[in-house]
Write a protein that holds these residues in place. Structure first.
Motif, short mmCIF file in Angstrom:
data_model
loop_
_atom_site.label_atom_id
_atom_site.label_comp_id
_atom_site.label_asym_id
_atom_site.label_seq_id
_atom_site.Cartn_x
_atom_site.Cartn_y
_atom_site.Cartn_z
N LEU A 185 42.16 40.94 27.58
CA LEU A 185 41.44 39.88 28.30
C LEU A 185 41.28 40.10 29.43
N PHE A 243 43.71 35.95 39.08
CA PHE A 243 42.44 35.51 39.16
C PHE A 243 42.01 34.20 40.09
N THR A 249 39.41 43.08 30.47
CA THR A 249 38.08 42.93 30.57
C THR A 249 37.52 42.08 31.64
N ALA A 250 38.33 41.09 32.05
CA ALA A 250 37.97 40.15 32.89
C ALA A 250 38.04 40.79 34.27
N ARG A 251 38.71 42.01 34.57
CA ARG A 251 38.77 42.78 35.69
C ARG A 251 37.80 43.77 35.70
N LEU A 284 35.46 32.53 38.65
CA LEU A 284 36.53 32.98 37.87
C LEU A 284 37.85 32.05 38.68
N ARG A 313 33.21 37.61 32.02
CA ARG A 313 34.59 37.69 32.71
C ARG A 313 35.24 36.43 32.56
N ASP A 314 34.40 35.41 32.83
CA ASP A 314 34.98 33.91 33.17
C ASP A 314 35.34 33.68 31.82
N CYS A 366 36.54 35.37 29.55
CA CYS A 366 37.91 35.98 29.36
C CYS A 366 39.21 35.42 29.98
N VAL A 367 38.70 34.86 31.22
CA VAL A 367 39.94 34.39 31.85
C VAL A 367 40.38 32.75 31.31
N GLU A 394 29.49 38.49 35.15
CA GLU A 394 30.51 37.54 35.49
C GLU A 394 30.60 36.31 34.39
N GLN A 407 31.18 44.48 33.02
CA GLN A 407 31.05 43.20 32.20
C GLN A 407 30.36 42.17 33.31
#
Length: 211
Positions: free
Chosen positions: A121, A167, A124-126, A175, A136-137, A139-140, A133, A131
């Motif tokens: 996660l 984040f 992937t969020a980075r 994020l 990515r959100d 994933c956070v 947004e 990906q």
């Protein structure tokens, strides 16, 4: 003696093949510099998740229980982190977001949460290049849920919460707000993780962002 030059020798088969190859190379357009990413290898249990109708995909999701075999869990992790473009030929962006969010819920609800999930996660969020947004959100948010699955007061939970806090520096989108909500939830649910600890992580993230 005759002054007429002898006729040229017939080309050898290898010469003809070489000229044919050269002509084909000239006629063939150059390959694209970056290929469209493909979906990862899937198992019999996970392949129906990206094929068929929305109803069949939901049925396949319901069939996945809380004790997934290691191979199925690994395939789901790959679907979490594969670049968004890999879904383009099978699903719309909205469908892929919904599917991957459901997959994330299944992974979080496993009797034994996959040990690799928090790291997947974070990575992937980075991944700004691969990906969008929205995912990515998600994933956070999922990273905060991972922390709550780990033992209260444990080093493992503290490390995941530090990842969540990292984040807070991403203030150009949603994020940072999602990360802040995750830290607030953790401070309310974990006696070992106080509001002061959440503030400290927030300050550390802010300091790291200006370096």
């Amino acid at each position: 003696r005759s002054s007429t030059p002898p006729p040229p020798a017939a080309p050898r088969p290898a010469d003809e093949a070489g000229r044919d190859a050269g002509r084909k190379a000239q006629d063939t357009p150059p390959a694209p510099s970056a290929a469209t990413p493909a979906l990862p290898p899937l198992t019999l249990a996970t392949e129906p998740l990206v094929a068929g109708t929305p109803e069949s995909r939901r049925a396949a999701l319901r069939a996945l229980g809380r004790d997934l075999p290691e191979g199925d869990a690994a395939a789901l992790l790959d679907l979490v982190r594969v670049p968004e473009a890999a879904f383009a030929t099978a699903l719309s962006a909205e469908e892929s977001h919904a599917l991957r969010n459901d997959i994330l819920d299944i992974l979080l609800k496993q009797a034994a949460m996959p040990a690799a999930l928090p790291r997947v996660l974070v990575e992937t969020a980075r991944d700004r290049a691969g990906q969008d947004e929205v995912w990515r959100d998600y994933c956070v948010q999922g990273l905060g849920d991972c922390a709550m699955r780990l033992p209260e007061g444990s080093v493992a939970r503290a490390e995941v919460l530090e990842d969540v806090a990292s984040f807070l520096a991403e203030t150009d989108g949603s994020l940072a707000g999602t990360a802040l909500l995750g830290l607030d939830r953790a401070s309310a649910a974990d006696d070992a993780f106080t509001a002061a600890a959440a503030v400290r992580l927030a300050l550390d993230a802010a300091a790291a962002a200006v370096k």
